[in-house]
Design a protein around this motif. Structure first.
Motif, PDB file in Angstrom:
ATOM      1  N   VAL A  18      -1.394  13.719  -7.157  1.00 17.72           N
ATOM      2  CA  VAL A  18      -2.395  12.832  -6.543  1.00 17.72           C
ATOM      3  C   VAL A  18      -3.334  13.628  -5.638  1.00 17.72           C
ATOM      4  O   VAL A  18      -4.554  13.463  -5.696  1.00 17.72           O
ATOM      5  CB  VAL A  18      -1.712  11.695  -5.749  1.00 17.72           C
ATOM      6  N   HIS A  19      -2.778  14.497  -4.799  1.00 19.21           N
ATOM      7  CA  HIS A  19      -3.606  15.180  -3.797  1.00 19.21           C
ATOM      8  C   HIS A  19      -4.330  16.417  -4.320  1.00 19.21           C
ATOM      9  O   HIS A  19      -5.425  16.713  -3.864  1.00 19.21           O
ATOM     10  CB  HIS A  19      -2.758  15.538  -2.567  1.00 19.21           C
ATOM     11  N   GLU A  20      -3.721  17.141  -5.250  1.00 16.28           N
ATOM     12  CA  GLU A  20      -4.342  18.376  -5.713  1.00 16.28           C
ATOM     13  C   GLU A  20      -4.614  18.414  -7.208  1.00 16.28           C
ATOM     14  O   GLU A  20      -5.326  19.289  -7.681  1.00 16.28           O
ATOM     15  CB  GLU A  20      -3.460  19.588  -5.353  1.00 16.28           C
ATOM     16  N   GLY A  21      -4.058  17.461  -7.967  1.00 17.00           N
ATOM     17  CA  GLY A  21      -4.168  17.533  -9.419  1.00 17.00           C
ATOM     18  C   GLY A  21      -5.215  16.635 -10.049  1.00 17.00           C
ATOM     19  O   GLY A  21      -5.305  16.558 -11.264  1.00 17.00           O
ATOM     20  N   GLY A  22      -5.988  15.921  -9.228  1.00 20.81           N
ATOM     21  CA  GLY A  22      -7.038  15.087  -9.779  1.00 20.81           C
ATOM     22  C   GLY A  22      -6.585  13.735 -10.303  1.00 20.81           C
ATOM     23  O   GLY A  22      -7.344  13.030 -10.958  1.00 20.81           O
ATOM     24  N   TRP A  23      -5.359  13.340 -10.027  1.00 23.71           N
ATOM     25  CA  TRP A  23      -4.870  12.039 -10.447  1.00 23.71           C
ATOM     26  C   TRP A  23      -5.226  10.986  -9.403  1.00 23.71           C
ATOM     27  O   TRP A  23      -5.309  11.296  -8.211  1.00 23.71           O
ATOM     28  CB  TRP A  23      -3.353  12.080 -10.614  1.00 23.71           C
ATOM     29  N   THR A  24      -5.412   9.742  -9.830  1.00 28.33           N
ATOM     30  CA  THR A  24      -5.621   8.627  -8.897  1.00 28.33           C
ATOM     31  C   THR A  24      -4.539   7.582  -9.143  1.00 28.33           C
ATOM     32  O   THR A  24      -3.997   7.469 -10.250  1.00 28.33           O
ATOM     33  CB  THR A  24      -7.011   7.982  -9.064  1.00 28.33           C
ATOM     34  N   LEU A  25      -4.242   6.834  -8.123  1.00 34.29           N
ATOM     35  CA  LEU A  25      -3.199   5.822  -8.169  1.00 34.29           C
ATOM     36  C   LEU A  25      -3.737   4.558  -7.539  1.00 34.29           C
ATOM     37  O   LEU A  25      -4.357   4.594  -6.472  1.00 34.29           O
ATOM     38  CB  LEU A  25      -1.964   6.321  -7.405  1.00 34.29           C
ATOM     39  N   ALA A  26      -3.527   3.429  -8.188  1.00 30.94           N
ATOM     40  CA  ALA A  26      -3.947   2.125  -7.659  1.00 30.94           C
ATOM     41  C   ALA A  26      -2.839   1.119  -7.929  1.00 30.94           C
ATOM     42  O   ALA A  26      -2.049   1.280  -8.856  1.00 30.94           O
ATOM     43  CB  ALA A  26      -5.243   1.677  -8.317  1.00 30.94           C
TER      44      ALA A  26
ATOM     45  N   ASP B 191       0.812  -1.219   0.000  1.00 29.13           N
ATOM     46  CA  ASP B 191       0.000   0.000   0.000  1.00 29.13           C
ATOM     47  C   ASP B 191       0.845   1.270   0.000  1.00 29.13           C
ATOM     48  O   ASP B 191       0.299   2.363   0.045  1.00 29.13           O
ATOM     49  CB  ASP B 191      -0.928   0.025   1.214  1.00 29.13           C
ATOM     50  N   LEU B 192       2.167   1.142  -0.026  1.00 27.00           N
ATOM     51  CA  LEU B 192       3.052   2.306   0.032  1.00 27.00           C
ATOM     52  C   LEU B 192       3.790   2.478  -1.291  1.00 27.00           C
ATOM     53  O   LEU B 192       4.169   1.512  -1.934  1.00 27.00           O
ATOM     54  CB  LEU B 192       4.084   2.149   1.143  1.00 27.00           C
ATOM     55  N   ILE B 193       3.986   3.734  -1.663  1.00 28.06           N
ATOM     56  CA  ILE B 193       4.765   4.039  -2.861  1.00 28.06           C
ATOM     57  C   ILE B 193       5.524   5.338  -2.602  1.00 28.06           C
ATOM     58  O   ILE B 193       4.982   6.284  -2.046  1.00 28.06           O
ATOM     59  CB  ILE B 193       3.862   4.163  -4.113  1.00 28.06           C
ATOM     60  N   PRO B 194       6.803   5.351  -2.958  1.00 28.28           N
ATOM     61  CA  PRO B 194       7.538   6.612  -2.822  1.00 28.28           C
ATOM     62  C   PRO B 194       7.190   7.536  -3.987  1.00 28.28           C
ATOM     63  O   PRO B 194       7.200   7.126  -5.143  1.00 28.28           O
ATOM     64  CB  PRO B 194       9.003   6.177  -2.875  1.00 28.28           C
ATOM     65  N   LEU B 195       6.829   8.757  -3.676  1.00 29.06           N
ATOM     66  CA  LEU B 195       6.497   9.746  -4.698  1.00 29.06           C
ATOM     67  C   LEU B 195       7.342  10.991  -4.491  1.00 29.06           C
ATOM     68  O   LEU B 195       7.524  11.438  -3.362  1.00 29.06           O
ATOM     69  CB  LEU B 195       5.022  10.145  -4.629  1.00 29.06           C
ATOM     70  N   CYS B 196       7.824  11.559  -5.571  1.00 31.94           N
ATOM     71  CA  CYS B 196       8.484  12.850  -5.468  1.00 31.94           C
ATOM     72  C   CYS B 196       7.411  13.902  -5.184  1.00 31.94           C
ATOM     73  O   CYS B 196       6.209  13.634  -5.292  1.00 31.94           O
ATOM     74  CB  CYS B 196       9.247  13.174  -6.758  1.00 31.94           C
ATOM     75  N   SER B 197       7.824  15.076  -4.841  1.00 35.46           N
ATOM     76  CA  SER B 197       6.890  16.134  -4.483  1.00 35.46           C
ATOM     77  C   SER B 197       5.903  16.423  -5.614  1.00 35.46           C
ATOM     78  O   SER B 197       4.698  16.569  -5.388  1.00 35.46           O
ATOM     79  CB  SER B 197       7.673  17.401  -4.116  1.00 35.46           C
ATOM     80  N   ARG B 198       6.397  16.477  -6.845  1.00 41.34           N
ATOM     81  CA  ARG B 198       5.528  16.775  -7.994  1.00 41.34           C
ATOM     82  C   ARG B 198       4.400  15.749  -8.126  1.00 41.34           C
ATOM     83  O   ARG B 198       3.236  16.106  -8.268  1.00 41.34           O
ATOM     84  CB  ARG B 198       6.370  16.805  -9.268  1.00 41.34           C
ATOM     85  N   HIS B 199       4.757  14.464  -8.080  1.00 40.29           N
ATOM     86  CA  HIS B 199       3.739  13.422  -8.232  1.00 40.29           C
ATOM     87  C   HIS B 199       2.811  13.357  -7.016  1.00 40.29           C
ATOM     88  O   HIS B 199       1.630  13.040  -7.142  1.00 40.29           O
ATOM     89  CB  HIS B 199       4.397  12.070  -8.510  1.00 40.29           C
ATOM     90  N   HIS B 200       3.334  13.654  -5.848  1.00 38.88           N
ATOM     91  CA  HIS B 200       2.495  13.689  -4.651  1.00 38.88           C
ATOM     92  C   HIS B 200       1.423  14.772  -4.792  1.00 38.88           C
ATOM     93  O   HIS B 200       0.259  14.565  -4.455  1.00 38.88           O
ATOM     94  CB  HIS B 200       3.372  13.911  -3.417  1.00 38.88           C
ATOM     95  N   HIS B 201       1.815  15.925  -5.311  1.00 30.98           N
ATOM     96  CA  HIS B 201       0.847  17.003  -5.546  1.00 30.98           C
ATOM     97  C   HIS B 201      -0.164  16.622  -6.627  1.00 30.98           C
ATOM     98  O   HIS B 201      -1.343  16.982  -6.540  1.00 30.98           O
ATOM     99  CB  HIS B 201       1.562  18.308  -5.924  1.00 30.98           C
TER     100      HIS B 201
ATOM    101  N   ASP C  88       1.321  -0.720 -10.956  1.00 31.70           N
ATOM    102  CA  ASP C  88       0.773   0.581 -10.578  1.00 31.70           C
ATOM    103  C   ASP C  88       0.021   1.172 -11.757  1.00 31.70           C
ATOM    104  O   ASP C  88       0.514   1.160 -12.886  1.00 31.70           O
ATOM    105  CB  ASP C  88       1.902   1.537 -10.152  1.00 31.70           C
ATOM    106  N   ARG C  89      -1.162   1.700 -11.476  1.00 36.35           N
ATOM    107  CA  ARG C  89      -1.980   2.334 -12.518  1.00 36.35           C
ATOM    108  C   ARG C  89      -2.305   3.758 -12.086  1.00 36.35           C
ATOM    109  O   ARG C  89      -2.904   3.976 -11.046  1.00 36.35           O
ATOM    110  CB  ARG C  89      -3.257   1.532 -12.749  1.00 36.35           C
ATOM    111  N   TRP C  90      -1.887   4.721 -12.924  1.00 37.96           N
ATOM    112  CA  TRP C  90      -2.160   6.130 -12.721  1.00 37.96           C
ATOM    113  C   TRP C  90      -3.276   6.523 -13.679  1.00 37.96           C
ATOM    114  O   TRP C  90      -3.232   6.197 -14.859  1.00 37.96           O
ATOM    115  CB  TRP C  90      -0.933   6.954 -13.070  1.00 37.96           C
ATOM    116  N   ALA C  91      -4.265   7.230 -13.177  1.00 34.37           N
ATOM    117  CA  ALA C  91      -5.331   7.753 -14.040  1.00 34.37           C
ATOM    118  C   ALA C  91      -5.354   9.264 -13.893  1.00 34.37           C
ATOM    119  O   ALA C  91      -5.457   9.794 -12.780  1.00 34.37           O
ATOM    120  CB  ALA C  91      -6.684   7.156 -13.663  1.00 34.37           C
ATOM    121  N   GLY C  92      -5.235   9.960 -15.031  1.00 32.26           N
ATOM    122  CA  GLY C  92      -5.253  11.411 -15.025  1.00 32.26           C
ATOM    123  C   GLY C  92      -6.668  11.949 -14.948  1.00 32.26           C
ATOM    124  O   GLY C  92      -7.643  11.209 -15.090  1.00 32.26           O
ATOM    125  N   PRO C  93      -6.802  13.243 -14.722  1.00 33.22           N
ATOM    126  CA  PRO C  93      -8.127  13.850 -14.638  1.00 33.22           C
ATOM    127  C   PRO C  93      -8.927  13.683 -15.924  1.00 33.22           C
ATOM    128  O   PRO C  93     -10.152  13.678 -15.892  1.00 33.22           O
ATOM    129  CB  PRO C  93      -7.851  15.320 -14.353  1.00 33.22           C
TER     130      PRO C  93
END
Length: 163
Positions: A123-131, A111-121, A138-143
């Motif tokens: 996920v939390h503020e840019g509308g991206w989801t991660l599973a 359940d853990l993944i290391p993210l740089c600051s850009r990718h962390h933002h 790992d699957r990233w879905a953009g807005p």
């Protein structure tokens, strides 16, 4: 034995190891508990037998990276109670809980993944989801709904089992 193998691989026959230079033993859990004598094991990228791996955990100073049956990391045991420099370097990246901690109240490796600051933002503020799937894809879905996939890299010195 493991210390000697690691010293030869590093090219320093008589070098002494600090905790940050300990050899890394990579071993499947089934090799440690003796249920699979064919399970892959390695020290610093060189294969060793399951028996040598078990002996190393008893009488050598090693870091032990334990794998599951799918050859995915389960735990990293160190010889110290405190995090060593390898672990601290890994934590320099922001650790993100794929499944929110509040939902499970645990921090399992899957359940853990290391993210740089850009990718962390993202996920939390840019509308991206991660599973992450159970096989660690790992699957990233953009807005916009576009999905990006990242498959895990094999660990050095080990191969995955045939399906």
């Amino acid at each position: 034995m493991t210390d000697a193998i690691a010293n030869v691989i590093r090219g320093g026959a008589g070098a002494t190891s600090s905790d940050d230079r300990l050899p890394v033993l990579i071993v499947e859990r089934s090799a440690l508990d003796g249920t699979d004598e064919g399970a892959p094991c390695g020290v610093e990228g060189e294969p060793v037998s399951p028996e040598a791996a078990r002996r190393s955990t008893c009488d050598s100073r090693v870091d032990v990276l334990t794998l599951d049956q799918s050859v995915r990391p389960v735990s990293l045991n160190t010889v110290n109670r405190h995090a060593n420099s390898k672990q601290r370097r890994a934590l320099e990246a922001i650790i993100h809980h794929i499944i929110p901690w509040e939902s499970k109240a645990e921090s399992a490796l899957i359940d853990l993944i290391p993210l740089c600051s850009r990718h962390h933002h993202m996920v939390h503020e840019g509308g991206w989801t991660l599973a992450r799937s159970p096989d660690w894809i790992d699957r990233w879905a953009g807005p916009d709904g576009e999905v990006h996939e990242r498959k895990p890299k094999p660990l050095p010195g080990l191969t995955t089992r045939a399906a």
